[in-house]
Design a protein around this motif. Structure first.
Motif, PDB file in Angstrom:
ATOM      1  N   LEU A  76       0.725  -1.175  -0.066  1.00  0.00           N
ATOM      2  CA  LEU A  76       0.174   0.155  -0.142  1.00  0.00           C
ATOM      3  C   LEU A  76       0.850   1.290   0.078  1.00  0.00           C
ATOM      4  N   ALA A  77       1.822   1.240   0.755  1.00  0.00           N
ATOM      5  CA  ALA A  77       2.782   2.489   0.891  1.00  0.00           C
ATOM      6  C   ALA A  77       3.406   2.696  -0.678  1.00  0.00           C
ATOM      7  N   SER A  78       3.895   1.412  -1.198  1.00  0.00           N
ATOM      8  CA  SER A  78       4.552   1.869  -2.407  1.00  0.00           C
ATOM      9  C   SER A  78       3.593   2.181  -3.597  1.00  0.00           C
ATOM     10  N   LEU A  79       2.313   2.082  -3.344  1.00  0.00           N
ATOM     11  CA  LEU A  79       1.125   2.496  -4.233  1.00  0.00           C
ATOM     12  C   LEU A  79       0.664   3.907  -3.768  1.00  0.00           C
ATOM     13  N   GLY A  80       1.391   4.513  -2.863  1.00  0.00           N
ATOM     14  CA  GLY A  80       1.337   6.025  -2.494  1.00  0.00           C
ATOM     15  C   GLY A  80      -0.105   6.145  -1.501  1.00  0.00           C
ATOM     16  N   TRP A  81      -0.596   4.618  -1.047  1.00  0.00           N
ATOM     17  CA  TRP A  81      -1.477   4.813   0.359  1.00  0.00           C
ATOM     18  C   TRP A  81      -0.950   5.258   1.466  1.00  0.00           C
ATOM     19  N   THR A  82      -1.560   6.256   2.329  1.00  0.00           N
ATOM     20  CA  THR A  82      -0.885   6.299   3.696  1.00  0.00           C
ATOM     21  C   THR A  82      -2.000   6.275   4.724  1.00  0.00           C
ATOM     22  N   GLN A  90      -5.424   6.226   2.902  1.00  0.00           N
ATOM     23  CA  GLN A  90      -6.062   7.103   2.095  1.00  0.00           C
ATOM     24  C   GLN A  90      -4.979   7.304   0.861  1.00  0.00           C
ATOM     25  N   HIS A  91      -5.568   8.073  -0.157  1.00  0.00           N
ATOM     26  CA  HIS A  91      -4.678   8.343  -1.243  1.00  0.00           C
ATOM     27  C   HIS A  91      -5.023   9.651  -1.769  1.00  0.00           C
ATOM     28  N   PRO A  92      -3.782  10.420  -2.165  1.00  0.00           N
ATOM     29  CA  PRO A  92      -4.107  11.759  -2.500  1.00  0.00           C
ATOM     30  C   PRO A  92      -4.778  12.043  -3.803  1.00  0.00           C
ATOM     31  N   GLU A  93      -5.016  10.972  -4.747  1.00  0.00           N
ATOM     32  CA  GLU A  93      -5.698  10.988  -5.727  1.00  0.00           C
ATOM     33  C   GLU A  93      -7.103  10.492  -5.312  1.00  0.00           C
ATOM     34  N   PRO A  94      -8.285  11.274  -5.337  1.00  0.00           N
ATOM     35  CA  PRO A  94      -9.510  10.849  -4.778  1.00  0.00           C
ATOM     36  C   PRO A  94     -10.329   9.895  -5.634  1.00  0.00           C
ATOM     37  N   GLU A  95     -10.015  10.007  -6.660  1.00  0.00           N
ATOM     38  CA  GLU A  95     -10.718   8.916  -7.631  1.00  0.00           C
ATOM     39  C   GLU A  95     -10.017   7.523  -7.531  1.00  0.00           C
ATOM     40  N   ARG A  96      -9.162   7.329  -6.891  1.00  0.00           N
ATOM     41  CA  ARG A  96      -8.221   6.051  -6.722  1.00  0.00           C
ATOM     42  C   ARG A  96      -8.961   5.348  -5.580  1.00  0.00           C
ATOM     43  N   GLN A  97      -9.317   3.909  -5.954  1.00  0.00           N
ATOM     44  CA  GLN A  97      -9.687   2.754  -5.087  1.00  0.00           C
ATOM     45  C   GLN A  97      -8.741   1.570  -5.027  1.00  0.00           C
ATOM     46  N   VAL A  98      -8.684   0.983  -4.052  1.00  0.00           N
ATOM     47  CA  VAL A  98      -8.196  -0.705  -4.021  1.00  0.00           C
ATOM     48  C   VAL A  98      -9.056  -1.275  -4.224  1.00  0.00           C
ATOM     49  N   VAL A  99      -8.774  -2.676  -5.051  1.00  0.00           N
ATOM     50  CA  VAL A  99      -9.722  -3.525  -4.940  1.00  0.00           C
ATOM     51  C   VAL A  99      -8.960  -4.737  -4.573  1.00  0.00           C
ATOM     52  N   LEU A 115      -6.909  -8.393   8.279  1.00  0.00           N
ATOM     53  CA  LEU A 115      -8.653  -8.267   8.257  1.00  0.00           C
ATOM     54  C   LEU A 115      -9.115  -6.655   8.657  1.00  0.00           C
ATOM     55  N   HIS A 116      -8.086  -6.164   9.839  1.00  0.00           N
ATOM     56  CA  HIS A 116      -8.747  -4.780  10.070  1.00  0.00           C
ATOM     57  C   HIS A 116      -8.285  -3.773   9.081  1.00  0.00           C
ATOM     58  N   THR A 117      -7.248  -4.084   8.370  1.00  0.00           N
ATOM     59  CA  THR A 117      -6.572  -3.106   7.544  1.00  0.00           C
ATOM     60  C   THR A 117      -7.576  -2.933   6.405  1.00  0.00           C
ATOM     61  N   VAL A 118      -8.202  -4.030   5.812  1.00  0.00           N
ATOM     62  CA  VAL A 118      -8.978  -4.037   4.824  1.00  0.00           C
ATOM     63  C   VAL A 118     -10.265  -3.735   5.035  1.00  0.00           C
ATOM     64  N   ARG A 119     -10.906  -4.123   6.275  1.00  0.00           N
ATOM     65  CA  ARG A 119     -12.206  -3.780   6.507  1.00  0.00           C
ATOM     66  C   ARG A 119     -12.180  -1.904   6.711  1.00  0.00           C
ATOM     67  N   ALA A 127     -11.839   1.327  -0.632  1.00  0.00           N
ATOM     68  CA  ALA A 127     -11.532  -0.158  -1.224  1.00  0.00           C
ATOM     69  C   ALA A 127     -12.963  -0.871  -1.515  1.00  0.00           C
ATOM     70  N   LEU A 128     -12.713  -1.642  -2.574  1.00  0.00           N
ATOM     71  CA  LEU A 128     -13.826  -2.592  -2.573  1.00  0.00           C
ATOM     72  C   LEU A 128     -13.060  -4.232  -2.516  1.00  0.00           C
ATOM     73  N   ILE A 129     -13.858  -5.147  -2.376  1.00  0.00           N
ATOM     74  CA  ILE A 129     -13.441  -6.530  -2.163  1.00  0.00           C
ATOM     75  C   ILE A 129     -14.674  -7.421  -2.857  1.00  0.00           C
ATOM     76  N   VAL A 130     -13.849  -8.586  -3.190  1.00  0.00           N
ATOM     77  CA  VAL A 130     -14.714  -9.818  -3.552  1.00  0.00           C
ATOM     78  C   VAL A 130     -14.233 -11.023  -2.810  1.00  0.00           C
ATOM     79  N   MET A 131     -15.282 -11.873  -2.692  1.00  0.00           N
ATOM     80  CA  MET A 131     -15.246 -13.084  -1.768  1.00  0.00           C
ATOM     81  C   MET A 131     -14.100 -13.844  -2.546  1.00  0.00           C
ATOM     82  N   GLY A 132     -13.155 -14.652  -1.756  1.00  0.00           N
ATOM     83  CA  GLY A 132     -12.316 -15.691  -2.104  1.00  0.00           C
ATOM     84  C   GLY A 132     -12.903 -16.943  -1.680  1.00  0.00           C
TER      85      GLY A 132
END
Length: 390
Positions: A76-82, A90-99, A115-119, A127-132
């Protein structure tokens, strides 16, 4: 130890600009690719589209895998998320999401943290998520089987308990029950974007249109309906719902004996009479193109697996091959870094599971609206020394 990261070229920068933009601790890949010449124009159009949302699609985490530390934090840090003051990334680009493509749990030493980080990110809308299949298995492991008193929808066998052990060991019963309830709410697939904009699809194991449309009709959407009954039906072998869920969450399999091929040992040492399908290879014509065996495969007696002949595929096995034009991102398939075309990605599909659950890197794909997969958009944490992606 700080991770070594694969960071892709900015597709809109020249080589000189990319060199100037590269931080000291990051590696820029030299790419060998046969992508269509129109790719640059497609990417430019996507970046200029005001309403195009960008996504960082992250592969199977499995509690960061054995001995893999907090890979999720590093990626996440390497992708710019802090982490902001609200406690979520959060990300400085407001239109960006993790999936997230699912399989957050099992195997690794950091179940609770993952689990807590993702939730937090999902609840905050970043972020969005799909079931594994591991979330599905956890639900069934915890759900009593109403047809067999004292039993559960997923048997508490030695094999199943061993696979699920880290989740059982690290979380207390109340925590597990709470997370199981959240798992029940996760979508099975995501179809993102709009017809007049760039689109993408995300699923855990296989995008199979027929199975997805069947589940959508049965469930009234892309989630399991409330209650135990949908999971009871989905756990009942050979029912239409079971078959569709197996394909989407675990991937289609190819029976070996009709092709004159012997059983093999999977990565866990279990004897298998069917192998996973390379459903993402839309150009497959023979069983050698479609069958997906472990690296250095072995027969059940430990001897080397025979060379797979170029036998034409049966129509049913070929029916799972993806021939759509919308990019599909998926996990589940235990790939080995680095990404190789046709094995790990095609022009329209990309796997982001590179075996973080077994000491491999945690991988993301940075989607910026492109219609054709760009291998420079893969990011791995940690990454080996830079090499050309094939």
């Amino acid at each position: 130890m700080a991770p070594r990261l694969f960071v892709p070229h900015n597709p809109l920068a020249t080589a000189a600009q990319a060199q100037q933009q590269r931080p000291e601790h990051q590696h820029v890949l030299t790419v060998v690719s046969d992508l269509e010449p129109a790719l640059d124009q497609l990417l430019t159009n996507a970046w200029q589209g005001r309403d195009v949302r960008s996504y960082d699609i992250i592969g199977d985490i499995h509690g960061n895998g054995p001995g893999n530390g907090h890979l999720l934090d590093g990626l996440l840090a390497s992708l710019g998320w802090t982490i902001g003051s609200s406690g979520h990334h959060q990300h400085p680009e407001p239109e960006r999401q993790v999936v997230f493509v699912g399989d957050l749990i099992d195997r690794g030493d950091h179940q609770r943290h993952v689990l807590h980080t993702v939730r937090r990110m999902v609840d905050a809308g970043t972020a969005l998520i799909v079931m594994g299949n591991h979330e599905f298995n956890a639900i069934c492991f915890a759900t009593p089987d109403p047809r067999n008193p004292g039993e559960y929808l997923r048997k508490h066998s030695e094999k199943n308990e061993r696979q699920h052990w880290q989740f059982l060991r690290q979380l207390d019963p109340d925590e597990r029950a709470s997370w199981i309830e959240w798992f029940r709410t996760l979508p099975i697939w995501l179809d993102l974007g709009a017809p007049d904009l760039r689109q993408l699809r995300v699923v855990h194991a296989c995008w199979h249109e027929r199975s997805i449309q069947f589940l959508k009709a049965e469930f009234g959407g892309n989630q399991f309906p409330a209650g135990d009954e949908p999971f009871v039906v989905a756990s009942t072998k050979e029912t239409p719902v079971w078959t569709a869920v197996e394909v989407v969450l675990k991937g289609p399999e190819i029976k070996l004996s009709p092709y004159g091929l012997p059983d093999f040992l999977d990565q866990g040492g279990t004897r298998r009479s069917a192998a996973r399908s390379r459903w993402w290879n839309g150009s497959a014509a023979t069983i050698a193109d479609l069958i997906d065996l472990p690296s250095d495969p072995r027969q059940h007696d430990g001897s080397p697996y025979p060379v797979i002949p170029p036998t034409p595929c049966a129509a049913d096995d070929l029916s799972y091959a993806y021939d759509g034009t919308i990019p599909v991102f998926y996990g589940h398939h235990w790939r080995k870094w680095e990404p190789t075309k046709h094995l790990d990605y095609t022009d329209r599909t990309a796997c982001v599971d590179f075996s973080a659950g077994k000491s491999g890197p945690l991988v993301a794909y940075q989607w910026r609206g492109e219609a054709i997969i760009n291998p420079t958009h893969f990011v791995a944490c940690p990454g080996p020394e830079p090499t050309a992606i094939r």
